[in-house]
Scaffold this motif. Structure first.
Motif, mmCIF file in Angstrom:
data_model
loop_
_atom_site.group_PDB
_atom_site.id
_atom_site.type_symbol
_atom_site.label_atom_id
_atom_site.label_comp_id
_atom_site.label_asym_id
_atom_site.label_seq_id
_atom_site.Cartn_x
_atom_site.Cartn_y
_atom_site.Cartn_z
ATOM 1 N N ARG A 139 0.907 -1.270 -0.156
ATOM 2 C CA ARG A 139 0.081 -0.089 0.052
ATOM 3 C C ARG A 139 0.714 1.439 -0.023
ATOM 4 O O ARG A 139 0.520 2.195 -0.761
ATOM 5 C CB ARG A 139 -0.919 0.064 1.310
ATOM 6 C CG ARG A 139 -1.745 1.274 1.349
ATOM 7 C CD ARG A 139 -2.655 1.341 0.235
ATOM 8 N NE ARG A 139 -3.486 2.704 0.403
ATOM 9 C CZ ARG A 139 -4.764 2.519 0.570
ATOM 10 N NH1 ARG A 139 -5.275 1.592 0.904
ATOM 11 N NH2 ARG A 139 -5.541 3.813 0.412
ATOM 12 N N LEU A 140 1.981 1.219 0.782
ATOM 13 C CA LEU A 140 2.968 2.350 1.031
ATOM 14 C C LEU A 140 3.589 2.491 -0.603
ATOM 15 O O LEU A 140 3.594 3.641 -0.903
ATOM 16 C CB LEU A 140 4.030 2.187 1.946
ATOM 17 C CG LEU A 140 4.604 3.196 2.659
ATOM 18 C CD1 LEU A 140 3.834 4.390 2.784
ATOM 19 C CD2 LEU A 140 5.993 3.013 3.319
ATOM 20 N N LEU A 141 4.082 1.330 -1.214
ATOM 21 C CA LEU A 141 4.782 1.654 -2.413
ATOM 22 C C LEU A 141 3.729 2.299 -3.568
ATOM 23 O O LEU A 141 3.938 2.981 -4.305
ATOM 24 C CB LEU A 141 5.268 0.203 -2.923
ATOM 25 C CG LEU A 141 6.394 -0.490 -2.167
ATOM 26 C CD1 LEU A 141 6.604 -1.657 -2.533
ATOM 27 C CD2 LEU A 141 7.706 0.645 -2.421
ATOM 28 N N THR A 142 2.435 1.877 -3.445
ATOM 29 C CA THR A 142 1.497 2.316 -4.289
ATOM 30 C C THR A 142 1.123 3.677 -4.185
ATOM 31 O O THR A 142 0.948 4.443 -5.140
ATOM 32 C CB THR A 142 0.041 1.446 -4.312
ATOM 33 O OG1 THR A 142 0.521 0.116 -4.509
ATOM 34 C CG2 THR A 142 -0.968 1.899 -4.961
ATOM 35 N N ASP A 143 1.037 4.215 -2.804
ATOM 36 C CA ASP A 143 0.780 5.582 -2.596
ATOM 37 C C ASP A 143 1.847 6.332 -2.973
ATOM 38 O O ASP A 143 1.617 7.637 -3.170
ATOM 39 C CB ASP A 143 0.705 5.871 -1.104
ATOM 40 C CG ASP A 143 -0.836 5.123 -0.654
ATOM 41 O OD1 ASP A 143 -1.648 4.764 -1.542
ATOM 42 O OD2 ASP A 143 -0.969 4.844 0.578
ATOM 43 N N ASN A 144 2.981 5.887 -2.987
ATOM 44 C CA ASN A 144 4.224 6.742 -3.504
ATOM 45 C C ASN A 144 4.315 6.701 -5.015
ATOM 46 O O ASN A 144 5.539 7.197 -5.464
ATOM 47 C CB ASN A 144 5.386 6.482 -2.599
ATOM 48 C CG ASN A 144 5.217 7.087 -1.247
ATOM 49 O OD1 ASN A 144 5.951 8.239 -1.287
ATOM 50 N ND2 ASN A 144 4.720 6.361 -0.430
ATOM 51 N N ARG A 145 3.736 5.800 -5.867
ATOM 52 C CA ARG A 145 4.122 5.654 -7.197
ATOM 53 C C ARG A 145 3.928 6.747 -8.069
ATOM 54 O O ARG A 145 4.585 7.119 -8.963
ATOM 55 C CB ARG A 145 3.438 4.453 -7.754
ATOM 56 C CG ARG A 145 3.888 3.604 -8.949
ATOM 57 C CD ARG A 145 3.644 2.356 -9.122
ATOM 58 N NE ARG A 145 3.977 1.418 -8.099
ATOM 59 C CZ ARG A 145 3.514 0.485 -7.586
ATOM 60 N NH1 ARG A 145 2.182 -0.001 -7.874
ATOM 61 N NH2 ARG A 145 4.003 -0.224 -6.479
ATOM 62 N N GLU A 146 2.782 7.362 -8.093
ATOM 63 C CA GLU A 146 2.273 8.570 -9.050
ATOM 64 C C GLU A 146 2.786 9.930 -8.165
ATOM 65 O O GLU A 146 1.682 10.589 -8.004
ATOM 66 C CB GLU A 146 0.849 8.443 -9.374
ATOM 67 C CG GLU A 146 0.636 7.087 -9.846
ATOM 68 C CD GLU A 146 1.098 6.907 -11.346
ATOM 69 O OE1 GLU A 146 1.487 7.888 -12.073
ATOM 70 O OE2 GLU A 146 1.291 5.765 -11.750
ATOM 71 N N LYS A 147 3.982 9.875 -8.069
ATOM 72 C CA LYS A 147 4.378 11.207 -7.205
ATOM 73 C C LYS A 147 5.441 11.846 -8.244
ATOM 74 O O LYS A 147 6.238 11.079 -8.971
ATOM 75 C CB LYS A 147 4.902 10.802 -5.953
ATOM 76 C CG LYS A 147 3.692 10.273 -4.861
ATOM 77 C CD LYS A 147 2.950 11.404 -4.774
ATOM 78 C CE LYS A 147 1.660 10.575 -3.655
ATOM 79 N NZ LYS A 147 0.760 11.696 -3.245
ATOM 80 N N PRO A 148 5.815 13.262 -8.133
ATOM 81 C CA PRO A 148 6.907 14.022 -8.905
ATOM 82 C C PRO A 148 8.076 13.634 -8.362
ATOM 83 O O PRO A 148 9.086 14.361 -8.138
ATOM 84 C CB PRO A 148 6.260 15.339 -8.720
ATOM 85 C CG PRO A 148 5.591 15.516 -7.386
ATOM 86 C CD PRO A 148 4.850 14.152 -7.373
ATOM 87 N N TYR A 149 8.213 12.351 -7.571
ATOM 88 C CA TYR A 149 9.587 12.036 -6.916
ATOM 89 C C TYR A 149 10.038 10.554 -7.104
ATOM 90 O O TYR A 149 8.856 9.792 -7.255
ATOM 91 C CB TYR A 149 9.818 12.767 -5.858
ATOM 92 C CG TYR A 149 8.769 12.364 -4.711
ATOM 93 C CD1 TYR A 149 8.446 10.878 -4.027
ATOM 94 C CD2 TYR A 149 7.731 12.957 -4.330
ATOM 95 C CE1 TYR A 149 7.493 10.475 -3.415
ATOM 96 C CE2 TYR A 149 6.659 12.871 -3.470
ATOM 97 C CZ TYR A 149 6.510 11.243 -2.911
ATOM 98 O OH TYR A 149 5.637 11.236 -2.351
ATOM 99 N N SER A 150 11.073 9.987 -6.867
ATOM 100 C CA SER A 150 11.212 8.614 -7.103
ATOM 101 C C SER A 150 11.488 8.131 -5.590
ATOM 102 O O SER A 150 12.588 8.256 -5.093
ATOM 103 C CB SER A 150 12.564 8.450 -8.178
ATOM 104 O OG SER A 150 12.436 8.579 -9.369
ATOM 105 N N ALA A 151 10.364 7.520 -5.253
ATOM 106 C CA ALA A 151 10.690 6.956 -3.690
ATOM 107 C C ALA A 151 11.367 5.699 -3.766
ATOM 108 O O ALA A 151 10.927 4.818 -4.706
ATOM 109 C CB ALA A 151 9.285 6.714 -3.264
ATOM 110 N N GLN A 152 12.455 5.472 -3.015
ATOM 111 C CA GLN A 152 13.069 4.170 -2.806
ATOM 112 C C GLN A 152 12.856 3.767 -1.317
ATOM 113 O O GLN A 152 13.840 3.475 -0.492
ATOM 114 C CB GLN A 152 14.497 4.441 -2.888
ATOM 115 C CG GLN A 152 14.721 5.005 -4.453
ATOM 116 C CD GLN A 152 16.314 5.059 -4.743
ATOM 117 O OE1 GLN A 152 17.070 4.263 -5.017
ATOM 118 N NE2 GLN A 152 16.965 6.322 -4.847
#
Length: 745
Positions: A139-152
């Protein structure tokens, strides 16, 4: 004889094993990092903690600093942990939950391990067998997928796992029926697992006299930390202080004070015991992922961080901030990896934290106090200043429109008052920088009042001067103070209201967007006023005036070098905007026609400027800046990352254009410019007859402002501050007495 030789050899062997020569035969202990996260701790709490004798000496012997955490969301402990463990931007969502042991019951139907298997993929069973799991990882990965940054997310845990370095996590922030184990966000890998640790109730004691009747079991934590021989990274979540602040609004002040001192005393004893038994191969870090709500309300958002290790005491810094005593949350991943002798992945925004000589913990606290004061009073000062600018420019336009052909003593006094206010506006950028010289911490109203009075004194002094002399004086002083401060370490800009904002991590060094626009506008108008003073009214150029071109090119080159140099301005957008604005201004001042060939040359120069920026950034011995990372991504063909960067900059610009007060100031300036240029009187056309070179300089200012708007994230700020050096002088000239005006049609 043989017996004697044997005895001699045996003696030498014993001596060899007993001396330092033999010590390399002993296995070197693996490096170990112990992270202690005291949730809710602010610099005010640190001040109280330092009063305790058990820990005072340890704090003085550490590497000390302030931690800036720029999260894309609210300043919560969860977002702080996530950013530090990811090494970049990431946003926590409440729906993703927290960490558990696999055997812990989530509902009447399933355990955390069963939930992880239900939600996971091929590796779900393996994940479920880990000591600690984070079922909400997907869920956390999905919530950060369509963002203007590359979450690692989970970067730190993943890199350490790849090198077979174990991570251990202890402690929790549980209270009543709520489980709060957010330190798992720092410790976990990309599968949401932590190899070992204990975040259960074992790390808590039920004891009256503590918040929620819960006390951290420090004895248990000490035992576990000392027994961890295999783990390279040990993390402890210490939440007594955070739980206390959660209850503070419901507590009697006296009871809060008693429990507060009790909590700090327990923490100091734990820290003392841990540091006394610290081994040479261990580094201990004390930090906080977020301040408590009381400090947040006071806008004291920087958190303290201490490091005990091989280095001597001092202050912390890094290439991310380039400021003594200040580090970023982005620095945690590269720092921990370097301590554990693990290669740092490419592309991280953070850098390794280092310790340098400082003036002690008291000096650091004073420095942080100044930063917090500037941050807390900045809205009052800047918002009021920009509103005054909007009102003054608006009133000047209205007065010129309706009163330019009318006379009367009242109208003359009003016209004079508005002209003085316009002159004062021109002085404000330089005064906002010089104000940092004064060592005071007063309210924003007092600061603004002092600046207004000083600006008005300067305006009264200049009132009798001709317009070219006024522009040359203000522009010269502004340009000079910016360059001198920038070349001597930018000490004034660090505390200026128009300078950096380390609290939100917007910028730590170099030339910010506010003063970028100021520097472009003031430099262009300084050169234009020199041309006006030396060549104005002359049909033929004398020999003494022909050096102006060389001087102008030299001035523009100095400013451009300052902007682009990695150890000075470090401002790629400013360099390109300045290059465009300066080129247009110089071509207008020298009378060069920009036809199709000129436009092609300008475009070619811009491309060469971009390529030069990339080359300088990649070849520089300085740590990579934003331009350096972008250049690296382009060279390696990482176009998705480049696209996200462009998307982020566009989103930032559009957002600021919608909500920032600077956009309103820019729009009002454009309206004023349109009225002066397009109204039937066409005042700027007539002004060009009186001061032709000043008006030619205006062209460079407007082009530089528009280039700054396009080439920067937060470009609206650059455009608004730059165009001031066009609109204000033009309106000042327009409001001369009717007898002196040239407004005939």
């Amino acid at each position: 004889m043989r017996k004697k030789l044997a005895l001699i050899c045996l003696s030498f062997l014993i001596l060899f094993l007993a001396t330092n020569i033999g010590k390399p035969l002993v296995a070197k202990e693996k490096q170990q990092v112990i992270m202690l996260f005291v949730e809710g701790m602010s610099f005010h709490d640190l001040e109280q903690l330092k009063k305790l004798s058990t820990v005072d000496k340890w704090l003085d012997d550490a590497g000390a600093g302030a931690l800036s955490i720029r999260s894309p969301g609210s300043r919560t402990a969860a977002n702080g942990y996530l950013l530090m463990g990811s090494g970049g931007q990431a946003l926590y969502s409440e729906k993703s939950g927290t960490g558990y042991h696999p055997y812990e019951v989530l509902s009447s139907r399933e355990t955390a391990g069963e939930r992880a298997q239900e939600l996971g993929g091929d590796q779900a069973q393996e994940v479920a067998r880990s000591s600690i799991i984070f079922p909400g990882i997907f869920r956390l990965l999905t919530d950060n997928r369509e963002k203007p940054y590359s979450a690692q997310i989970g970067l730190l845990g993943t890199v350490l796992a790849a090198k077979n370095i174990q991570v251990a996590l202890y402690g929790n922030g549980d209270y009543e029926d709520i489980r709060q184990r957010h330190a798992v966000l720092f410790a976990m890998d990309q599968q949401g697992r932590v190899p070992t640790g204990d975040i259960s109730t074992n790390s808590m004691e039920l004891l009256r006299g503590y918040p929620y009747g819960i006390k951290t079991n420090y004895a248990y934590l000490l035992e576990k930390i000392h027994s961890e021989r295999q783990a390279g990274l040990i993390i402890a979540q210490l939440s007594d202080l955070s739980r206390l602040y959660q209850l503070s609004a419901e507590m009697d002040p006296g009871q809060f004070t008693r429990q507060y001192h009790r909590v700090l005393r327990d923490l100091s004893l734990f820290l003392d015991q841990l540091l006394v038994e610290r081994k040479p191969h261990q580094r201990i870090v004390l930090a906080s992922p977020a301040v408590n709500h009381v400090a947040a309300k006071e806008k004291a958002l920087l958190t303290p961080v201490f490091i005990w290790g091989e280095e001597a005491s001092g202050v912390l810094t890094s290439a991310t901030t380039r400021q003594s005593g200040l580090v970023s949350g982005l620095d945690m991943v590269p720092t921990i990896l370097s301590w554990l002798d693990v290669p740092v992945p490419k592309g991280l925004a953070g850098h390794v934290i280092r310790v340098e000589k400082g003036n002690g913990l008291t000096a650091l606290q004073n420095q942080v106090g100044e930063i917090h004061h500037t941050y807390a009073t900045r809205p009052a000062v800047l918002y009021t200043f920009v509103m005054l600018q909007i009102v003054i420019v608006g009133c000047a336009v209205v007065l010129w429109w309706f009163g330019r052909k009318r006379e009367g003593s009242g109208l003359l006094r009003l016209r004079r008052g508005i002209r003085l206010a316009l002159l004062a506006l021109l002085w404000f950028p330089a005064l906002l920088l010089a104000e940092s010289l004064i060592d005071w911490q007063v309210s924003g109203a007092v600061v603004l009042g002092g600046l207004i009075m000083t600006a008005l004194v300067a305006a009264f002094w200049q009132e009798a001067h001709a317009l070219p002399r006024i522009v040359m004086t203000v522009s010269g002083v502004t340009t000079a103070i910016l360059l001198v401060d920038g070349w001597t370490g930018a000490h004034l800009m660090r505390q200026s209201y128009l300078g950096y904002d380390p609290v939100i991590g917007a910028r730590f060094y170099g030339l910010g967007n506010e003063y970028e626009g100021v520097l472009i506008g003031s430099t262009i108008m300084l050169v234009a006023s020199l041309y006006e003073r030396m060549r104005g009214g002359q049909k033929e150029l004398g020999r003494e005036n022909k050096w102006l071109l060389a001087v102008s090119v030299a001035m523009y080159s100095i400013v451009l070098y300052y902007m682009v140099a990695p150890n000075l301005g470090t401002d790629a957008g400013g360099f390109l905007a300045g290059l465009i604005g300066f080129t247009v201004a110089l071509s207008r001042l020298e009378g060069w026609r920009i036809g199709k060939k000129g436009l092609l040359l300008l475009a070619g120069g811009l491309v060469m400027g971009v390529c030069s920026l990339m080359a300088i950034s990649l070849m520089s011995d300085q740590p990579l800046t934003h331009v350096g990372r972008l250049s690296q991504q382009i060279v390696h063909g990482e176009w998705s990352e480049v696209g996200q960067m462009i998307e982020r900059k566009l989103a930032m610009n559009l957002r600021l254009i919608r909500v920032s007060i600077w956009s309103k100031a820019f729009v009002v300036s454009l309206i004023a410019l349109g009225v002066l240029a397009l109204k039937n009187d066409r005042f700027l056309h007539h002004l060009a007859k009186d001061t032709p070179y000043l008006v030619k300089g205006f062209a460079g200012v407007i082009v530089g402002a528009l280039a700054g708007l396009i080439l920067n994230d937060s470009g609206i700020v650059t455009a608004a501050t730059c165009i001031t050096f066009l609109v204000v002088p033009a309106l000042y000239a327009a409001l001369e007495e009717p007898a002196q005006e040239r407004c005939s049609t």
